[in-house]
Design a protein around this motif. Sequence first.
Motif, PDB file in Angstrom:
ATOM      1  N   PHE A 112       0.784  -1.232   0.000  1.00  9.45           N
ATOM      2  CA  PHE A 112       0.000   0.000   0.000  1.00  9.45           C
ATOM      3  C   PHE A 112       0.817   1.285   0.000  1.00  9.45           C
ATOM      4  O   PHE A 112       0.321   2.324   0.444  1.00  9.45           O
ATOM      5  CB  PHE A 112      -0.963   0.009   1.197  1.00  9.45           C
ATOM      6  N   ARG A 113       2.050   1.230  -0.484  1.00  9.66           N
ATOM      7  CA  ARG A 113       2.800   2.481  -0.626  1.00  9.66           C
ATOM      8  C   ARG A 113       2.368   3.178  -1.913  1.00  9.66           C
ATOM      9  O   ARG A 113       2.061   2.534  -2.913  1.00  9.66           O
ATOM     10  CB  ARG A 113       4.306   2.202  -0.638  1.00  9.66           C
ATOM     11  N   TRP A 114       2.396   4.509  -1.880  1.00  9.44           N
ATOM     12  CA  TRP A 114       1.854   5.280  -3.003  1.00  9.44           C
ATOM     13  C   TRP A 114       2.560   4.992  -4.327  1.00  9.44           C
ATOM     14  O   TRP A 114       1.915   4.912  -5.376  1.00  9.44           O
ATOM     15  CB  TRP A 114       1.918   6.781  -2.699  1.00  9.44           C
ATOM     16  N   ASN A 115       3.887   4.848  -4.295  1.00  7.15           N
ATOM     17  CA  ASN A 115       4.585   4.639  -5.574  1.00  7.15           C
ATOM     18  C   ASN A 115       4.142   3.339  -6.235  1.00  7.15           C
ATOM     19  O   ASN A 115       3.996   3.258  -7.461  1.00  7.15           O
ATOM     20  CB  ASN A 115       6.105   4.669  -5.369  1.00  7.15           C
ATOM     21  N   MET A 116       3.891   2.304  -5.429  1.00  8.87           N
ATOM     22  CA  MET A 116       3.433   1.027  -5.969  1.00  8.87           C
ATOM     23  C   MET A 116       2.011   1.146  -6.517  1.00  8.87           C
ATOM     24  O   MET A 116       1.697   0.652  -7.602  1.00  8.87           O
ATOM     25  CB  MET A 116       3.468  -0.042  -4.871  1.00  8.87           C
ATOM     26  N   LEU A 117       1.151   1.809  -5.744  1.00 10.19           N
ATOM     27  CA  LEU A 117      -0.247   1.937  -6.157  1.00 10.19           C
ATOM     28  C   LEU A 117      -0.395   2.826  -7.390  1.00 10.19           C
ATOM     29  O   LEU A 117      -1.260   2.590  -8.238  1.00 10.19           O
ATOM     30  CB  LEU A 117      -1.076   2.490  -5.004  1.00 10.19           C
ATOM     31  N   ALA A 118       0.462   3.852  -7.492  1.00 10.76           N
ATOM     32  CA  ALA A 118       0.427   4.725  -8.671  1.00 10.76           C
ATOM     33  C   ALA A 118       0.790   3.933  -9.927  1.00 10.76           C
ATOM     34  O   ALA A 118       0.168   4.105 -10.987  1.00 10.76           O
ATOM     35  CB  ALA A 118       1.389   5.889  -8.491  1.00 10.76           C
ATOM     36  N   ALA A 119       1.786   3.058  -9.802  1.00  8.81           N
ATOM     37  CA  ALA A 119       2.184   2.224 -10.942  1.00  8.81           C
ATOM     38  C   ALA A 119       1.054   1.272 -11.337  1.00  8.81           C
ATOM     39  O   ALA A 119       0.778   1.062 -12.526  1.00  8.81           O
ATOM     40  CB  ALA A 119       3.443   1.438 -10.592  1.00  8.81           C
TER      41      ALA A 119
END
Length: 362
Positions: free
Chosen positions: A345-352
């Motif tokens: 649930f980190r933003w960089n992962m979810l953005a990808a």
Amino acid sequence: MLPGSCVVLTRKQGDEKETDKIDDKLGLKQQKVYRVTEIPEDLNVFSIVKHPLLFFSFCTTLFKIIKKEHISHVIFAHSSFFYFFSLLPLKLVLHLPFICIFHGEDIPVINLKSNGLFRWLINRLDAYACNSLFTHNRLQEFLGKKIPEFIAYPGVEEKFFQHMDKNECKKQFGVSDRKVMYTVGRLDKRKGHDLVIRAMPEIIKKIPDVIYLIGGTGPYLPQLKSLVEEHHLQDYVKFCGFIADKDICAFHHCGDVFVMPNRILDDGDTEGFGIVFLEASASSRPAIGGSAGGAIEAIEDGVTGYNVNPYKTEELVEKIIYLLTNTDKAKAMGKDGKKRVWENFRWNMLAAKLENELTRYV
């Protein structure tokens, strides 16, 4: 527009210095921000009748930005009549996909005359993103049809993973010698603060040094204060008011157990997901939430915390007492929660993931 970049259009409001800081950060991430005055406070079914000139100006501004920035697709981060009405003229002149992210409480569950119009407008969209499986299922039920599963979970900022001295954090909030259960967020009825307050007398019998910290402001504050007075809990419940961004991590770290037994109200209002549960987990705190709405996805029951029936006080009391008195279990759940949030649930992962979904559906 560069691949991976985006343009943000939002209302001009609040502290200009603070918004400038936010805009500067977004600029470093290839995100240009337009803050405009053409978006009214009320975005309901009568919004374009009450604000026809604003609506025309909004459509014009959006059109100009789309052309200037070479936008490839438009995402509404909030569902409303005002935004959806703008689809009608814009889709006539722009051959672009329009998507909306739904949050759960924005999808009608009671029968209103405006539902038919809202449903018709939603069907003008090209794709539907939802913040949880719960919201996805609620939207399917409202539309009366199967829709592709497009889940866009919200993320957790990296700052929540930092280590902080628990004793120092407890000292900061004046609870050094207490067992601390806490909630932080907007004070709305659906979040269940009142259920925790009603459970306090039973918890105090087992844990006399317990205190319940409530962080946040909102419309339910007067009722909660009245409930505390009614049960004579002034020494056991502390209203901390709005928790500033610079203090939010310390607030999590001063607590032993995060508790927010959210529920679904008669009008359908509920937690579509509950990002605060993940923020507590990222801070290594076990979380107790209601077995309702999207909380069942935010908490892995029995692993990172517990989902309880919000209407069974004895169940809520049992889980709170268990975690406050079993330090090893609470620490293990906090550790597992932190690992789960870090990996998923980190933003960089979810953005990808969101970018991949947009590529697949659009």
